[in-house]
Scaffold this motif. Structure first.
Motif, PDB file in Angstrom:
ATOM      1  N   ILE A 102      63.879  45.589  49.228  1.00 34.10           N
ATOM      2  CA  ILE A 102      65.208  45.106  49.621  1.00 34.10           C
ATOM      3  C   ILE A 102      65.598  45.667  50.979  1.00 34.10           C
ATOM      4  O   ILE A 102      66.083  44.951  51.860  1.00 34.10           O
ATOM      5  CB  ILE A 102      66.248  45.488  48.553  1.00 34.10           C
ATOM      6  CG1 ILE A 102      65.999  44.694  47.263  1.00 34.10           C
ATOM      7  CG2 ILE A 102      67.671  45.250  49.054  1.00 34.10           C
ATOM      8  CD1 ILE A 102      66.811  45.186  46.077  1.00 34.10           C
ATOM      9  N   THR A 103      65.378  46.965  51.171  1.00 35.86           N
ATOM     10  CA  THR A 103      65.742  47.609  52.431  1.00 35.86           C
ATOM     11  C   THR A 103      64.981  47.005  53.598  1.00 35.86           C
ATOM     12  O   THR A 103      65.550  46.727  54.661  1.00 35.86           O
ATOM     13  CB  THR A 103      65.479  49.121  52.345  1.00 35.86           C
ATOM     14  OG1 THR A 103      66.193  49.667  51.235  1.00 35.86           O
ATOM     15  CG2 THR A 103      65.917  49.823  53.610  1.00 35.86           C
ATOM     16  N   GLU A 146      66.199  43.387  54.277  1.00 36.81           N
ATOM     17  CA  GLU A 146      67.499  43.388  54.942  1.00 36.81           C
ATOM     18  C   GLU A 146      67.370  43.732  56.419  1.00 36.81           C
ATOM     19  O   GLU A 146      68.200  43.319  57.237  1.00 36.81           O
ATOM     20  CB  GLU A 146      68.432  44.392  54.259  1.00 36.81           C
ATOM     21  CG  GLU A 146      68.919  43.949  52.887  1.00 36.81           C
ATOM     22  CD  GLU A 146      69.775  44.988  52.197  1.00 36.81           C
ATOM     23  OE1 GLU A 146      70.440  44.632  51.206  1.00 36.81           O
ATOM     24  OE2 GLU A 146      69.775  46.163  52.644  1.00 36.81           O
ATOM     25  N   TRP A 206      74.696  52.793  47.561  1.00 42.47           N
ATOM     26  CA  TRP A 206      73.834  51.687  48.012  1.00 42.47           C
ATOM     27  C   TRP A 206      73.864  50.528  47.021  1.00 42.47           C
ATOM     28  O   TRP A 206      74.000  49.362  47.414  1.00 42.47           O
ATOM     29  CB  TRP A 206      72.424  52.234  48.191  1.00 42.47           C
ATOM     30  CG  TRP A 206      71.410  51.323  48.809  1.00 42.47           C
ATOM     31  CD1 TRP A 206      71.153  51.151  50.129  1.00 42.47           C
ATOM     32  CD2 TRP A 206      70.488  50.463  48.108  1.00 42.47           C
ATOM     33  NE1 TRP A 206      70.127  50.248  50.308  1.00 42.47           N
ATOM     34  CE2 TRP A 206      69.703  49.817  49.085  1.00 42.47           C
ATOM     35  CE3 TRP A 206      70.257  50.198  46.754  1.00 42.47           C
ATOM     36  CZ2 TRP A 206      68.703  48.910  48.750  1.00 42.47           C
ATOM     37  CZ3 TRP A 206      69.253  49.293  46.415  1.00 42.47           C
ATOM     38  CH2 TRP A 206      68.488  48.662  47.403  1.00 42.47           C
ATOM     39  N   GLU A 241      77.386  48.793  47.026  1.00 43.57           N
ATOM     40  CA  GLU A 241      77.612  47.967  48.217  1.00 43.57           C
ATOM     41  C   GLU A 241      76.945  46.606  48.095  1.00 43.57           C
ATOM     42  O   GLU A 241      77.409  45.622  48.683  1.00 43.57           O
ATOM     43  CB  GLU A 241      77.086  48.693  49.462  1.00 43.57           C
ATOM     44  CG  GLU A 241      77.935  49.876  49.891  1.00 43.57           C
ATOM     45  CD  GLU A 241      77.322  50.641  51.047  1.00 43.57           C
ATOM     46  OE1 GLU A 241      76.126  50.390  51.342  1.00 43.57           O
ATOM     47  OE2 GLU A 241      78.004  51.487  51.640  1.00 43.57           O
ATOM     48  N   ARG A 242      75.881  46.521  47.326  1.00 40.08           N
ATOM     49  CA  ARG A 242      75.141  45.271  47.159  1.00 40.08           C
ATOM     50  C   ARG A 242      75.456  44.571  45.839  1.00 40.08           C
ATOM     51  O   ARG A 242      74.779  43.619  45.463  1.00 40.08           O
ATOM     52  CB  ARG A 242      73.633  45.549  47.276  1.00 40.08           C
ATOM     53  CG  ARG A 242      73.230  45.927  48.690  1.00 40.08           C
ATOM     54  CD  ARG A 242      71.943  46.713  48.763  1.00 40.08           C
ATOM     55  NE  ARG A 242      71.597  47.020  50.145  1.00 40.08           N
ATOM     56  CZ  ARG A 242      72.187  47.979  50.866  1.00 40.08           C
ATOM     57  NH1 ARG A 242      73.129  48.738  50.319  1.00 40.08           N
ATOM     58  NH2 ARG A 242      71.834  48.184  52.123  1.00 40.08           N
ATOM     59  N   ARG A 271      68.057  40.060  44.001  1.00 38.07           N
ATOM     60  CA  ARG A 271      68.442  40.351  45.385  1.00 38.07           C
ATOM     61  C   ARG A 271      67.225  40.235  46.301  1.00 38.07           C
ATOM     62  O   ARG A 271      67.289  39.642  47.386  1.00 38.07           O
ATOM     63  CB  ARG A 271      69.036  41.767  45.462  1.00 38.07           C
ATOM     64  CG  ARG A 271      69.257  42.313  46.859  1.00 38.07           C
ATOM     65  CD  ARG A 271      70.472  41.738  47.506  1.00 38.07           C
ATOM     66  NE  ARG A 271      70.743  42.378  48.791  1.00 38.07           N
ATOM     67  CZ  ARG A 271      71.710  42.002  49.608  1.00 38.07           C
ATOM     68  NH1 ARG A 271      72.520  41.002  49.259  1.00 38.07           N
ATOM     69  NH2 ARG A 271      71.890  42.613  50.769  1.00 38.07           N
ATOM     70  N   GLN A 273      70.806  48.014  59.101  1.00 36.10           N
ATOM     71  CA  GLN A 273      71.564  48.395  57.904  1.00 36.10           C
ATOM     72  C   GLN A 273      73.052  48.458  58.200  1.00 36.10           C
ATOM     73  O   GLN A 273      73.872  48.266  57.318  1.00 36.10           O
ATOM     74  CB  GLN A 273      71.080  49.746  57.377  1.00 36.10           C
ATOM     75  CG  GLN A 273      69.675  49.718  56.812  1.00 36.10           C
ATOM     76  CD  GLN A 273      69.582  48.899  55.545  1.00 36.10           C
ATOM     77  OE1 GLN A 273      70.477  48.890  54.739  1.00 36.10           O
ATOM     78  NE2 GLN A 273      68.497  48.155  55.388  1.00 36.10           N
TER      79      GLN A 273
END
Length: 391
Positions: free
Chosen positions: A21-22, A25, A68, A71-72, A190, A388
């Protein structure tokens, strides 16, 4: 989205999905390889009717992954604990159940307590403050957060951090409704929405050389895959005892053993959806030494059940037992800290993520922090930070 990098992630558990995911993004093209037919790793939740996890499934609210995930919008609904259940927290001390810890043990929980040293074992350090009996009780209580058969022998700084986190009020532990599997499903969705390619039943035996690789597997699997015998670090070994009982009023919510490391929790107290109506789901985590057997752990679990769950043997509707080897996260011996564990950066574009790596935190926080570090290094820290933060 313009994608400037490609990254391969090996392992689709909590660390692997965090990394995927990181990276996505940040604009990377990501492929996840998972050897199992479903994602989740140790965060999998069994299909009903008894929705068990391969270990505890609480999120610590004070950890970096909490922010984290929130926030998502990945945390999802949480199971609150009714006040009447919280009042059924019990401690075994000197062979009997009690509601409160030994008074001397509270000295170790004071906010102004001295910071424990890295180079001294916890039992020695804590005995100097609260006496040996209270020191052992505090060490054993920490089984809920470190799963080791002899917590007192570990670094005092390491154990103190877990003791403080596990006893903080209000409690940090939060329980996703449906167990960890529900959280993993949201993370997988996600990742999919970000364009991550997920290949299940995809066992990787040779590292790709055309992309940076994040190895988000157990340390044992990473050692074999990378052919690196240096990838070792101590961990705990526990007996997991899952059982369902017919509901009875008055059962304990938690039985924490202060006479030896061990912990029982009735997870349906906060989330009744984990078992059929009229039944309650309990998990025991009993750390065992290298020379001890599963039978030793099962016996000790039975002692705690006898104290907290009257007539439990006649009420059992389902039961499962297993030994968990090296799956309970890193433990730091005296003289070592998280910085001494296997490094995230393995060189040649290979990065390690998981709960026994050189990253700070408690329990799954280590996996989370190492995953973010791995992706940051793989993409270049400046680019990741800008992506980010929306820069």
């Amino acid at each position: 989205m313009h994608r400037t990098h490609r990254i391969t992630v090996i392992g689709g558990g909590f660390a692997g999905l965090t990394a995927a995911i990181t990276a996505a993004e940040a604009g990377a093209e990501v492929t996840v390889h998972e050897a199992h037919h479903t994602l989740g790793g140790r965060a999998r939740t069994a299909e009903g009717p008894y929705r068990t996890n391969e270990g505890p499934h609480a999120l610590y609210r004070g950890g970096p992954h909490w922010t984290w995930l929130r926030e998502r919008n990945l945390v999802g609904p949480l199971a609150g604990l009714p006040a009447r259940e919280a009042a059924r927290f019990r401690l075994r001390h000197r062979g009997r159940l009690r509601r409160t810890p030994p008074l001397a043990m509270l000295r170790l929980l004071r906010v102004d307590a001295a910071r424990a040293p890295v180079g001294t074992d916890f039992l020695t350090w804590a005995t100097g403050i609260a006496g040996e009996e209270a020191a052992r009780a505090a060490a054993h209580y920490c089984a809920v957060a470190l799963f080791h058969h002899d917590p007192g022998s570990l670094s005092a700084a390491f154990v103190q951090e877990r003791l403080r986190r596990a006893t903080r009020l209000p409690p940090e532990a939060q329980y996703p409704v449906g167990g960890w599997g529900a959280l993993i499903d949201r993370m997988a969705a996600r990742a999919w929405n970000l364009g991550v390619r997920v290949e299940t039943l995809s066992r990787v035996d040779t590292l790709p050389t055309d992309t940076p690789v994040v190895v988000a597997t157990s340390l044992e699997s990473a050692r074999r895959l990378l052919g690196d015998p240096a990838l070792t670090w101590p961990s705990g070994r526990t007996v997991l005892v899952d059982l369902a009982l017919r509901t009875r009023r008055g059962d304990a919510f938690v039985v924490s053993d202060l006479d030896a490391p061990g912990w029982l929790e009735r997870f349906t107290a906060q989330d009744p959806s984990l078992a059929p109506a009229g039944e309650q789901l309990i998990q025991g985590q009993i750390p065992i030494a290298p020379h001890e057997s599963r039978a030793d752990g099962v016996r000790r679990a039975g002692e705690l059940l006898d104290l907290g769950f009257e007539g439990w043997r006649e009420r059992v509707t389902w039961r499962r037992e297993a030994v968990a080897n090296g799956r309970t996260g890193a433990v730091d011996p005296p003289g070592s800290s998280w910085r001494d564990r296997p490094a995230v950066d393995r060189g040649d574009g290979v990065y390690l993520a998981g709960d026994r790596t050189a990253a700070p935190g408690v329990l799954s926080e280590v996996s989370f922090n190492s995953a973010l570090t791995a992706v940051s290094l793989a993409l270049g820290r400046r680019e990741l930070d800008l992506k980010q933060t929306g820069g």
